[in-house]
Design a protein around this motif. Structure first.
Motif, PDB file in Angstrom:
ATOM      1  N   PHE A   1      34.485  32.362  44.669  1.00  0.00           N
ATOM      2  CA  PHE A   1      35.912  32.036  44.553  1.00  0.00           C
ATOM      3  C   PHE A   1      36.412  32.286  43.131  1.00  0.00           C
ATOM      4  O   PHE A   1      37.510  32.814  42.922  1.00  0.00           O
ATOM      5  CB  PHE A   1      36.126  30.574  44.946  1.00  0.00           C
ATOM      6  N   ALA A   2      35.587  31.921  42.149  1.00  0.00           N
ATOM      7  CA  ALA A   2      35.980  32.068  40.741  1.00  0.00           C
ATOM      8  C   ALA A   2      36.190  33.532  40.364  1.00  0.00           C
ATOM      9  O   ALA A   2      37.195  33.885  39.728  1.00  0.00           O
ATOM     10  CB  ALA A   2      34.913  31.447  39.835  1.00  0.00           C
ATOM     11  N   ILE A   3      35.243  34.394  40.747  1.00  0.00           N
ATOM     12  CA  ILE A   3      35.349  35.817  40.399  1.00  0.00           C
ATOM     13  C   ILE A   3      36.553  36.448  41.102  1.00  0.00           C
ATOM     14  O   ILE A   3      37.310  37.231  40.516  1.00  0.00           O
ATOM     15  CB  ILE A   3      34.061  36.580  40.768  1.00  0.00           C
ATOM     16  N   ALA A   4      36.759  36.090  42.378  1.00  0.00           N
ATOM     17  CA  ALA A   4      37.910  36.621  43.121  1.00  0.00           C
ATOM     18  C   ALA A   4      39.222  36.161  42.494  1.00  0.00           C
ATOM     19  O   ALA A   4      40.173  36.945  42.357  1.00  0.00           O
ATOM     20  CB  ALA A   4      37.829  36.183  44.584  1.00  0.00           C
TER      21      ALA A   4
ATOM     22  N   PHE B   1      42.117  38.495  40.837  1.00  0.00           N
ATOM     23  CA  PHE B   1      43.518  38.364  41.252  1.00  0.00           C
ATOM     24  C   PHE B   1      44.427  38.164  40.033  1.00  0.00           C
ATOM     25  O   PHE B   1      45.511  38.741  39.956  1.00  0.00           O
ATOM     26  CB  PHE B   1      43.662  37.177  42.211  1.00  0.00           C
ATOM     27  N   ARG B   2      43.972  37.368  39.081  1.00  0.00           N
ATOM     28  CA  ARG B   2      44.753  37.142  37.855  1.00  0.00           C
ATOM     29  C   ARG B   2      44.979  38.447  37.098  1.00  0.00           C
ATOM     30  O   ARG B   2      46.078  38.702  36.588  1.00  0.00           O
ATOM     31  CB  ARG B   2      44.031  36.150  36.946  1.00  0.00           C
ATOM     32  N   ILE B   3      43.953  39.286  37.020  1.00  0.00           N
ATOM     33  CA  ILE B   3      44.100  40.571  36.324  1.00  0.00           C
ATOM     34  C   ILE B   3      45.107  41.456  37.042  1.00  0.00           C
ATOM     35  O   ILE B   3      45.959  42.094  36.420  1.00  0.00           O
ATOM     36  CB  ILE B   3      42.728  41.285  36.219  1.00  0.00           C
TER      37      ILE B   3
ATOM     38  N   HIS C   1      48.815  37.456  35.315  1.00  0.00           N
ATOM     39  CA  HIS C   1      49.098  36.102  34.834  1.00  0.00           C
ATOM     40  C   HIS C   1      48.284  35.790  33.578  1.00  0.00           C
ATOM     41  O   HIS C   1      47.127  36.203  33.476  1.00  0.00           O
ATOM     42  CB  HIS C   1      48.756  35.059  35.909  1.00  0.00           C
ATOM     43  N   PRO C   2      48.837  35.030  32.642  1.00  0.00           N
ATOM     44  CA  PRO C   2      48.059  34.592  31.475  1.00  0.00           C
ATOM     45  C   PRO C   2      46.914  33.680  31.914  1.00  0.00           C
ATOM     46  O   PRO C   2      47.091  32.797  32.751  1.00  0.00           O
ATOM     47  CB  PRO C   2      49.074  33.816  30.634  1.00  0.00           C
TER      48      PRO C   2
END
Length: 496
Positions: A133-136, A140-142, A146-147
């Motif tokens: 979940f963390a890597i996904a 997604f943030r990249i 999003h900051p």
């Protein structure tokens, strides 16, 4: 000839990286403890093997792991499918974590001790899901741009809230879990994926947007493990299962730090098993989803082989040379009653082991490359090592004085949040990542031995509650020192 020249250069650098550890151990062993180690020859041999393994490992990263991650990121960006990209990110995090040997051992021990009330597979699944979940989420943030600080701050708030709800026997272990879920192979691959994505997507900066995935992988396990502790505590009488599990894990850490010739021979198999799920995911997506062969496959394959050999040699050398003397020193110092020496040893061993961390070295090299030398790899490593040293020394102080771990961690998080608003944007994701790469192959066993040694030798301390938590300190303070370094560097740049 060129290959040999590069290898000998890497070997020279490896010996330089190990020199601080040798100096620290030698000073404390000969001048403070006043004893000559009985296994001096094996220590020397172990250090030579460690240096060789580190040199081979770094060369393998350059030839195999970095190109794979960056190539996949570029191919996914061309394909334009967010679903497949997020699924790949999730599976990389999931597959590398669920195959982690330490996690398997702890999960199986938990199931036996709790008489089946805690299912080993479900426990492994929970931790692996948190990293996937963390890597996904990081990917997604990249993609959306999003900051990173908004995600991290929300995560910190969740960790703190759960700390007051979770059983105290599980808190230190939960904090530590954030530092040990990212393996030495996973870190470079995930970093290459993030940087490759940020380079390929228009409007993204590889320095500001490319880093940060490791920070997510270090944060979410702390949340999931505490939730698991809250749920598990309701199945036993007065937290019996959790306390018993903590005892078993404590004993296991102590036992595993001893030299075992059988374990050493099986380390190679463990390294291969650790890497196989990663390769399975990579080749599935490369050939089935993207439907393109890997460029320079022979070169990448050779690089992967070097990574396996280098990592195996590195672990072998640590088992022979450093782990036995590190644990012995920890117990000898706690028995002297000279508190200042404990803090000094904690600081110096934290600094020296971090400077030798393969994962940190890989990240520092990549940070200097993508920042076009704005970030100096050696300076970055020094400031990260300084943060780890301060963190471990403060963590040792907490164990000696008997303070509650969450108060220290909460104050640390507040400092991180404040510095986030003052630090230059390019340093923030790297600072967050630095907390996850510092607690890996070298640091974790020595730090674990120190924490458990302190808790077992100081009256009134409980290894279950007080022995864990040093890794959490080692993960927190590098974020502070690296952002401090960024603020100082930016100030000097503007001054000139």
């Amino acid at each position: 000839m060129e290959i040999l020249r590069i290898f000998f250069r890497d070997l020279k650098n490896s010996f330089q990286d190990l020199l601080p550890i040798v100096v620290v151990v030698a000073i404390f062993q000969f001048f403070i403890i006043g004893q000559v180690p009985q296994n001096s020859l094996s220590i020397v041999i172990g250090l030579i093997i460690v240096a060789f393994g580190l040199a081979v490992f770094i060369r393998g990263l350059e030839l195999g792991i970095f190109p794979i991650g960056e190539n996949l990121a570029i191919e996914f960006a061309k394909k334009g499918s967010l679903f497949w990209l997020l699924l790949f990110a999730f599976l990389i995090g999931f597959s590398t974590t669920i195959a982690e040997p330490a996690l398997i051992a702890i999960a199986q021990k938990s199931e036996v001790i709790s008489q089946g009330k805690i299912d080993a597979f479900i426990l492994r699944l929970t931790v692996a899901l948190s990293v996937g979940f963390a890597i996904a989420l990081g990917v997604f943030r990249i993609v959306v741009g999003h900051p990173i600080q908004y995600y991290i701050i929300v995560g910190y708030i969740l960790v703190v809230v759960l700390t007051f709800l979770a059983p105290k026997e599980i808190v230190g272990l939960a904090y530590d879990s954030g530092g040990v879920t990212t393996s030495t192979v996973t870190v470079p691959l995930v970093a290459a994926l993030g940087i490759g994505l940020a380079t390929s997507i228009k409007g993204r900066n590889p320095v500001i947007d490319g880093f940060g995935l490791i920070a997510f992988a270090s944060l979410t396990p702390m949340i999931f493990v505490q939730i698991y502790g809250i749920i598990a505590s309701h199945f036993g009488s007065q937290n019996t299962e959790i306390i018993t599990i903590a005892k078993a894990i404590t004993q296991e850490v102590v036992e595993e730090s001893h030299f075992d010739i059988k374990k050493i021979f099986f380390d190679l198999i463990a390294v291969v098993k650790d890497i196989l799920p990663i390769l399975g995911v990579i080749f599935f997506f490369q050939y089935i989803i993207i439907k393109r062969p890997l460029p320079h496959l022979h070169k990448i394959s050779f690089g992967i082989l070097l990574v396996i050999i280098g990592l195996y040699a590195f672990i072998l050398g640590l088992e022979i040379g450093l782990f036995p003397i590190g644990e012995t020193l920890a117990f000898q110092l706690t028995s002297t009653g000279k508190i200042f020496l404990i803090y000094l040893f904690a600081f110096l061993i934290g600094f020296s082991t971090t400077m030798a961390e393969p994962a940190l070295l890989a990240i520092a090299i990549k940070a200097q490359e993508v920042s076009e030398n704005r970030i100096n790899s050696l300076l970055l490593r020094v400031f990260v090592a300084l943060g780890v040293a301060i963190g471990i020394a403060l963590g040792a102080y907490r164990i000696v004085t008997g303070g509650e771990i969450h108060y220290y961690i909460i104050v640390g998080y507040i400092v991180v949040i404040v510095l986030t608003y003052f630090a230059p944007k390019y340093i923030i994701p790297i600072a967050y990542d630095s907390g996850g790469v510092t607690t890996s192959t070298v640091t974790v066993p020595l730090v674990a031995a120190l924490g458990l040694g302190l808790a077992q030798n100081i009256p009134g301390r409980d290894p279950m509650i007080d022995g864990f938590g040093l890794i959490a300190f080692a993960s927190l303070f590098p974020m502070i020192t690296v952002m401090g370094y960024g603020i100082y560097a930016e100030f000097k740049r503007k001054e000139n």
